[in-house]
Design an enzyme around this catalytic site. Sequence first.
Site, mmCIF file in Angstrom:
data_model
loop_
_atom_site.group_PDB
_atom_site.id
_atom_site.type_symbol
_atom_site.label_atom_id
_atom_site.label_comp_id
_atom_site.label_asym_id
_atom_site.label_seq_id
_atom_site.Cartn_x
_atom_site.Cartn_y
_atom_site.Cartn_z
ATOM 1 N N ARG A 55 86.477 -17.575 25.611
ATOM 2 C CA ARG A 55 85.840 -17.454 24.298
ATOM 3 C C ARG A 55 85.993 -16.051 23.702
ATOM 4 N NH1 ARG A 55 81.435 -21.194 23.456
ATOM 5 N NH2 ARG A 55 82.186 -23.253 24.116
ATOM 6 N N ASP A 164 70.125 -21.696 12.391
ATOM 7 C CA ASP A 164 70.976 -21.494 13.554
ATOM 8 C C ASP A 164 71.210 -20.003 13.724
ATOM 9 O OD1 ASP A 164 72.863 -23.618 15.247
ATOM 10 O OD2 ASP A 164 73.631 -21.564 15.284
#
Length: 296
Positions: A55, A164
């Site tokens: 990632r 979020d």
Amino acid sequence: MRATAASSVAATKPQPLPAGEFGYSIEDFAFIATTLYEDAGIHLPSTKANLVYSRLAKRLRKLGLESFRDYCSFVGSSDGTDERAQMIAALTTNVTRFFREPHHFEHLKDRILAPQLKDIRSGQRLRIWSAGCSSGQEPYSIALAILSLLPDARAYNVRILATDINVHVLEMARRAVYTADEVRNVPTELRRAWMEQAGSGNVRLDDGPRGLVTLRPLNLVGAWPMSGPFDAVFCRNVLIYFDEKTQMRILNRLTSLVRPGGYLYLGHSERLVGPAEALFKIDGTTVYRKLGGVEQ
């Protein structure tokens, strides 16, 4: 706290680390895992070491860094504040789809919306929070469920808060453009009523559902500016990324914002833990009704 968390990671059985283009050690992983826990409350076991590499490798390339040691030094410096946010965004999992766990939306319509339609049309407020909304499929599914029973919902005091920690997925939610495959779970009549073509086979939600949703960045282990109360809170497939202590803290805070008689929706592998458990009763599969209020 940083030393304790890092020691905990190092104490677990070492996992083979990828031998890629960037130098990467268990100490680098421990620093990243500790930083993620401190900033976002998210627990990364050592089994996620390879995931962290894959990632974050693109972040190292973009920054022109040669090793994860350099990356950790940068993230931990005063100049690395923005990159810490980028790191959290890169490590946050955003698996979502329209009408995921469809029984929750049927429950929403049957137990919350249908009994209150007359009162909503008379001016009663309806507030729903999608906590961990990712790229918008959950709050827009809530909006579509509301519109299926109340097509003119925007004319009334009906609002959905969607939050979020990842600002990148929030931007995707604001665009509200999805592929044909992504909307395949949306009933045909709702697609026809509330979606429009957006080129290249994509569709875009129109002002009906988008107008019901307010999108805001929010860290669940940080400050919460809203005061509620909410008729329903969707916090699904979010708690699984926290350790039990953090789960209990978040659930206690959620509980205080759900009105008596209101509902909390959790993911299929999540359960109430801690003091919050005594304040709710089960009202369906991973649906919990807060004690108090008027039975519907």
